[in-house]
Design an enzyme around this catalytic site. Structure first.
Site, PDB file in Angstrom:
ATOM      1  N   LYS A 204     -13.174 -27.703  59.360  1.00  0.00           N
ATOM      2  CA  LYS A 204     -12.116 -26.793  58.883  1.00  0.00           C
ATOM      3  C   LYS A 204     -12.724 -25.965  57.754  1.00  0.00           C
ATOM      4  CE  LYS A 204      -9.197 -25.984  56.206  1.00  0.00           C
ATOM      5  NZ  LYS A 204      -9.234 -24.741  55.379  1.00  0.00           N
ATOM      6  N   GLU A 277     -16.990 -34.072  47.428  1.00  0.00           N
ATOM      7  CA  GLU A 277     -17.950 -33.242  46.697  1.00  0.00           C
ATOM      8  C   GLU A 277     -17.113 -32.220  45.940  1.00  0.00           C
ATOM      9  OE1 GLU A 277     -21.224 -33.696  46.688  1.00  0.00           O
ATOM     10  OE2 GLU A 277     -21.376 -35.190  48.275  1.00  0.00           O
ATOM     11  N   GLU A 407     -13.327 -26.216  34.837  1.00  0.00           N
ATOM     12  CA  GLU A 407     -14.294 -25.456  35.634  1.00  0.00           C
ATOM     13  C   GLU A 407     -13.837 -23.988  35.675  1.00  0.00           C
ATOM     14  OE1 GLU A 407     -14.359 -26.105  39.889  1.00  0.00           O
ATOM     15  OE2 GLU A 407     -16.539 -26.238  39.840  1.00  0.00           O
TER      16      GLU A 407
HETATM   17  P1  NAD Z   1     -10.027 -25.946  47.494  1.00  0.00           P
HETATM   18  O1  NAD Z   1      -9.864 -27.375  47.079  1.00  0.00           O
HETATM   19  O2  NAD Z   1      -8.962 -24.996  47.164  1.00  0.00           O
HETATM   20  O3  NAD Z   1     -10.225 -25.839  49.083  1.00  0.00           O
HETATM   21  C1  NAD Z   1     -11.268 -26.539  49.744  1.00  0.00           C
HETATM   22  C2  NAD Z   1     -10.871 -26.725  51.190  1.00  0.00           C
HETATM   23  O4  NAD Z   1      -9.769 -27.629  51.255  1.00  0.00           O
HETATM   24  C3  NAD Z   1     -10.409 -25.457  51.890  1.00  0.00           C
HETATM   25  O5  NAD Z   1     -10.942 -25.427  53.190  1.00  0.00           O
HETATM   26  C4  NAD Z   1      -8.898 -25.609  51.930  1.00  0.00           C
HETATM   27  O6  NAD Z   1      -8.274 -24.933  52.972  1.00  0.00           O
HETATM   28  C5  NAD Z   1      -8.758 -27.101  52.112  1.00  0.00           C
HETATM   29  N1  NAD Z   1      -7.464 -27.673  51.712  1.00  0.00           N
HETATM   30  C6  NAD Z   1      -6.546 -27.158  50.853  1.00  0.00           C
HETATM   31  N2  NAD Z   1      -5.488 -28.018  50.745  1.00  0.00           N
HETATM   32  C7  NAD Z   1      -5.768 -29.084  51.529  1.00  0.00           C
HETATM   33  C8  NAD Z   1      -5.084 -30.303  51.809  1.00  0.00           C
HETATM   34  N3  NAD Z   1      -3.922 -30.601  51.262  1.00  0.00           N
HETATM   35  N4  NAD Z   1      -5.657 -31.186  52.647  1.00  0.00           N
HETATM   36  C9  NAD Z   1      -6.876 -30.919  53.202  1.00  0.00           C
HETATM   37  N5  NAD Z   1      -7.558 -29.779  52.974  1.00  0.00           N
HETATM   38  C10 NAD Z   1      -7.021 -28.872  52.138  1.00  0.00           C
HETATM   39  O7  NAD Z   1     -11.437 -25.512  46.911  1.00  0.00           O
HETATM   40  P2  NAD Z   1     -12.080 -24.056  47.003  1.00  0.00           P
HETATM   41  O8  NAD Z   1     -11.341 -23.164  46.080  1.00  0.00           O
HETATM   42  O9  NAD Z   1     -12.243 -23.663  48.417  1.00  0.00           O
HETATM   43  O10 NAD Z   1     -13.543 -24.347  46.446  1.00  0.00           O
HETATM   44  C11 NAD Z   1     -13.874 -24.304  45.099  1.00  0.00           C
HETATM   45  C12 NAD Z   1     -14.051 -25.689  44.547  1.00  0.00           C
HETATM   46  O11 NAD Z   1     -15.006 -26.403  45.322  1.00  0.00           O
HETATM   47  C13 NAD Z   1     -14.599 -25.692  43.149  1.00  0.00           C
HETATM   48  O12 NAD Z   1     -13.943 -26.672  42.382  1.00  0.00           O
HETATM   49  C14 NAD Z   1     -16.055 -26.064  43.342  1.00  0.00           C
HETATM   50  O13 NAD Z   1     -16.673 -26.639  42.232  1.00  0.00           O
HETATM   51  C15 NAD Z   1     -15.952 -27.011  44.471  1.00  0.00           C
HETATM   52  N6  NAD Z   1     -17.229 -27.105  45.143  1.00  0.00           N
HETATM   53  C16 NAD Z   1     -17.925 -28.272  45.078  1.00  0.00           C
HETATM   54  C17 NAD Z   1     -19.162 -28.368  45.681  1.00  0.00           C
HETATM   55  C18 NAD Z   1     -19.955 -29.649  45.653  1.00  0.00           C
HETATM   56  O14 NAD Z   1     -20.870 -29.771  46.453  1.00  0.00           O
HETATM   57  N7  NAD Z   1     -19.669 -30.592  44.758  1.00  0.00           N
HETATM   58  C19 NAD Z   1     -19.690 -27.265  46.332  1.00  0.00           C
HETATM   59  C20 NAD Z   1     -18.959 -26.080  46.360  1.00  0.00           C
HETATM   60  C21 NAD Z   1     -17.724 -26.011  45.773  1.00  0.00           C
END
Ligand code: NAD
Length: 551
Positions: A204, A277, A407
């Site tokens: 997804k 992650e 962050e």
């Molecule tokens: P997000 O948590 O908003 O979304 C991540 C994913 O989760 C998306 O695909 C989203 O559609 C999905 N999602 C949203 N609600 C959900 C739910 N209830 N159940 C299951 N899936 C759901 O994060 P983002 O804004 O896409 O990404 C940014 C964040 O990701 C930042 O905090 C960044 O630090 C983190 N990040 C971490 C790593 C790592 O490797 N540690 C790498 C890249 C980004």
């Protein structure tokens, strides 16, 4: 290399097949706005309206996979699992190796589409998105058979004639949920790793970057992976939540802490394992004996690449007091050289990928200024269409500011003056996040010692970010940055269950500990006291007696 002509890969949506792989036009009756500020319309699962981060213009609409669509995709992946797990790891790698050829052939076109999706410079799309995936495949091509092979382990003298092994088997259907900041790499590396380990996958991708979701679907179609082995379900959080609730065996999640908590909570109901992650607030420690010129250039690249939208971005710069002013001056000079613009402008730094993110940056900078931080450079949106924010340096930053505690995920370099290295390490560690860190000193042994004291998953000494690019190094965080590791051997093992096996080859003839116990107690005492006092001769004598009594 000959690639199969027949596409056998499925891109799943909740509606008719006619909508597969189609960017739709219109149909946005009764549209509403999803969590990422993007317009969602009236398809069964809804619609993602994609707008350009560079110009704000509408790039297309993408149907959101409904709950039923997700359930069907998982069922197809389940059906494909039986034969994929029976395929040898070498044969799986032969199929997955075709990704390299597809990426090489179509790489520049994909780079343009990823840059269109995210706004990032073309150099970044090639370097940090597309190029990294073949490097991982090469690494696993060389090492996966050994990593996944059955291994013999030690067997204590208590068990004569027996041999012990550890082997790994795939968990089954893995749900992979990815973010928008590196939408290609952060989807493809876990997907490929899970596949090599023998799982089938439902991916997804983020609703913010659906164009990249299409590219990924296209790549698997092009390499002719067997039907159902990889399913891509486009959609927002509702699609992600449906995936966690569907019949998957593990969730590998990359994203924010807030969503990670929800994913873990939902997974706990079954329960199934999750790997999280999550975010970071990575500290860069500048010691007084650092090469300040190199450190300043590194801070600017490490904090501003991908417009700072990176979990491994430099988000806190902790500088020893004696060199603070000189370092800040170098930083100002380097930041001033950064060219901002869209992918067609040969810029170093692009726009922020979507509106919600720029609002967070504005809020953090405003909060910091109101609490006494000084703007050394930037500090505002740029006056042009799209989501452009100026590269920014803040000094006099303190822990009570949001820019320090949360962050930011944007192009801001917050600088903190510290008394000494001990204070820097304490501040680096006294934080909710622990993903990556970096240490700067000309004394490498001192740098390694400081690295060992840092509470995070990866540290670079006299460098930034680069450790993420080495496929042999495990990646993952501690504390609110999540748990679990991927990349390296762990990157395959995390998608497996371990199985312990013990074999009796019939060499021992008798069993010292089986019934009847009869007169075994005195011999058992010899074994007990011999083993616990480290007197192996005594333990062995006891074992021989037990064995005779067992004959
Ligand atoms: P997000 O948590 O908003 O979304 C991540 C994913 O989760 C998306 O695909 C989203 O559609 C999905 N999602 C949203 N609600 C959900 C739910 N209830 N159940 C299951 N899936 C759901 O994060 P983002 O804004 O896409 O990404 C940014 C964040 O990701 C930042 O905090 C960044 O630090 C983190 N990040 C971490 C790593 C790592 O490797 N540690 C790498 C890249 C980004």
């Amino acid at each position: 290399m000959a690639l199969p002509a027949e596409p056998r890969f499925t891109l799943a949506f909740g509606r008719s097949r006619a909508m597969e792989q189609t960017r739709t036009n219109g149909h946005a009756n009764g549209s509403h706005v999803n969590g990422h500020g993007q317009s969602v319309g009236a398809y069964e699962g809804g619609i993602i309206e994609k707008r350009s981060p560079v110009t704000g213009e509408r790039l297309g609409e993408f149907p959101i996979t409904s709950r039923e669509g997700v359930i069907s995709a998982v069922a197809r992946a389940r059906a494909a699992f039986a034969s994929w797990r029976e395929t040898s790891v070498e044969a799986r790698l032969v199929i997955l190796d075709r990704i390299k050829e597809v990426v090489r052939t179509h790489g520049e076109e994909y780079a343009r589409r990823i840059s269109e999706d995210t706004g990032k410079p073309l150099v970044d799309s090639l370097l940090t998105e597309l190029m990294s995936v073949p490097l991982y495949i090469d690494y696993y091509r060389k090492h996966a058979p050994k990593i996944l092979a059955r291994k013999k382990v030690a067997t204590p003298i208590l068990f004569p004639g027996k041999t012990s092994y550890v082997e790994h088997f795939p968990v089954g259907v893995v749900g992979i949920i990815s973010p928008w900041n590196f939408p290609f790499q952060l989807s493809m590396v876990p997907v490929v790793s899970a596949l090599i380990a023998g799982n089938t996958v439902v991916l997804k991708p983020s609703e913010v970057t659906p164009i990249t979701g299409e590219i990924i679907a296209e790549i698997f179609r092009r390499i002719g992976i067997p039907s159902g082995v990889v399913e891509v379900v486009q959609g927002d959080g509702t699609t992600g939540a449906a995936l966690v609730e569907a019949e998957v065996d593990k969730i590998f999640f990359t994203g924010s802490v807030a969503t990670g908590r929800k994913v873990m909570q939902a997974a706990s109901k079954k329960p199934i394992p999750v790997e999280l992650e999550l975010g970071g607030k990575d500290a860069m420690i500048i010691c007084a004996d650092a090469n300040l010129e190199r450190a300043a250039k590194a801070a600017v690249w490490g904090g501003l690449v991908n417009c700072g939208q990176m979990c491994v971005s430099i988000e806190r710069i902790l500088v020893e007091a004696p060199v603070h002013d000189r370092f800040v001056e170098l930083l100002r000079r380097e930041v001033a050289k950064v060219k901002v613009g869209g992918p067609d402008e040969h810029a170093d730094m692009g726009p922020m990928t979507f509106p919600k993110q720029i609002e967070t940056v504005e809020r953090h900078v405003k909060d910091a200024i109101s609490k006494g931080a000084k703007v050394l450079f930037g500090g505002e949106r740029l006056p042009r269409p799209g989501q452009f924010y100026a590269p920014t340096v803040l000094t006099d930053v303190r822990p009570e500011m949001e820019i320090y505690s949360d962050e930011t995920f944007g192009p801001v370099l917050p600088v903190v003056k510290v008394r000494d290295v001990d204070e820097a390490v304490r501040m680096a560690n006294e934080h909710q996040y622990g993903l990556v860190g970096s240490v700067w000193t000309k004394n490498v042994e001192k740098g390694l010692a400081i690295a060992s004291r840092m509470e995070c998953g990866q540290v670079t000494v006299n460098d930034v970010i680069v450790s993420v690019g080495n496929p042999a190094l495990p990646f993952g965080g501690v504390k609110s940055s999540g748990f679990g590791r991927y990349h390296g051997p762990e990157g395959l093992l995390t998608f497996t269950h371990q199985k312990a096996i013990m074999v009796d080859r019939g060499w021992a003839k008798s069993e010292p500990f089986w019934f009847p116990y009869g007169r075994k107690y005195p011999a058992m005492r010899e074994v007990f006291h011999g083993l616990l006092s480290g007197n192996m001769a005594r333990a062995l004598v006891g074992m021989v007696k037990l064995k005779k009594l067992g004959d």
